[in-house]
Write a protein that holds these residues in place. Sequence first.
Motif, mmCIF file in Angstrom:
data_model
loop_
_atom_site.group_PDB
_atom_site.id
_atom_site.type_symbol
_atom_site.label_atom_id
_atom_site.label_comp_id
_atom_site.label_asym_id
_atom_site.label_seq_id
_atom_site.Cartn_x
_atom_site.Cartn_y
_atom_site.Cartn_z
ATOM 1 N N TRP A 205 -3.972 10.132 -0.434
ATOM 2 C CA TRP A 205 -4.409 9.875 -1.798
ATOM 3 C C TRP A 205 -4.170 11.111 -2.671
ATOM 4 O O TRP A 205 -3.709 11.013 -3.814
ATOM 5 C CB TRP A 205 -5.882 9.506 -1.797
ATOM 6 N N GLY B 189 -0.521 11.428 -3.403
ATOM 7 C CA GLY B 189 -0.158 10.474 -4.456
ATOM 8 C C GLY B 189 -0.573 10.966 -5.827
ATOM 9 O O GLY B 189 0.154 10.798 -6.807
ATOM 10 N N LEU C 7 -6.198 3.048 -8.157
ATOM 11 C CA LEU C 7 -5.250 2.091 -7.589
ATOM 12 C C LEU C 7 -3.829 2.655 -7.558
ATOM 13 O O LEU C 7 -3.171 2.627 -6.509
ATOM 14 C CB LEU C 7 -5.272 0.789 -8.386
ATOM 15 N N THR C 8 -3.359 3.191 -8.670
ATOM 16 C CA THR C 8 -1.990 3.725 -8.696
ATOM 17 C C THR C 8 -1.872 4.973 -7.813
ATOM 18 O O THR C 8 -0.840 5.188 -7.184
ATOM 19 C CB THR C 8 -1.545 4.055 -10.128
ATOM 20 N N ILE D 66 -1.585 3.704 -4.243
ATOM 21 C CA ILE D 66 -0.259 3.129 -4.001
ATOM 22 C C ILE D 66 0.770 4.242 -3.826
ATOM 23 O O ILE D 66 1.589 4.207 -2.904
ATOM 24 C CB ILE D 66 0.138 2.183 -5.146
ATOM 25 N N LEU E 142 2.363 4.568 -0.057
ATOM 26 C CA LEU E 142 3.761 4.145 0.019
ATOM 27 C C LEU E 142 4.760 5.280 -0.188
ATOM 28 O O LEU E 142 5.952 5.095 0.012
ATOM 29 C CB LEU E 142 4.021 3.026 -1.000
ATOM 30 N N GLY F 212 7.056 3.891 -3.242
ATOM 31 C CA GLY F 212 5.960 3.310 -4.012
ATOM 32 C C GLY F 212 5.823 3.943 -5.378
ATOM 33 O O GLY F 212 5.550 3.264 -6.377
ATOM 34 N N THR F 213 6.047 5.242 -5.447
ATOM 35 C CA THR F 213 5.985 5.935 -6.725
ATOM 36 C C THR F 213 7.129 5.494 -7.632
ATOM 37 O O THR F 213 6.932 5.287 -8.834
ATOM 38 C CB THR F 213 6.031 7.458 -6.510
ATOM 39 N N LEU G 116 6.230 2.176 -9.037
ATOM 40 C CA LEU G 116 5.247 2.309 -10.119
ATOM 41 C C LEU G 116 5.910 2.760 -11.412
ATOM 42 O O LEU G 116 5.584 2.257 -12.492
ATOM 43 C CB LEU G 116 4.146 3.298 -9.723
#
Length: 83
Positions: free
Chosen positions: A35, A38, A61-62, A65, A69, A73-74, A77
């Motif tokens: 986290w 991210g 949430l973002t 993700i 991921l 994932g980034t 997004l």
Amino acid sequence: MIWLWVLGTLTTVILILSVGTVPFLKWLWRFATKWVVGLGLLFLINRFGQEYGLYVPMNPLTTGIAGVLGLPGTAALVYIFTR
């Protein structure tokens, strides 16, 4: 709102009792670390991507993700929020 806390507490207790304390804490530590990674990725995108019109809101949430991921994932997004 109180039922959400009760549900979360019961879920946590059931997970701890079913898998054990040490594996649960290892999983929790690994998830928290991802986290934070991210959050760092989103910060870098928001900091240096402003010139190119890139912006992804930093919320739980973002951030989750992007952390779980990773770079794909980034990138997803960024694609979603710049459309």
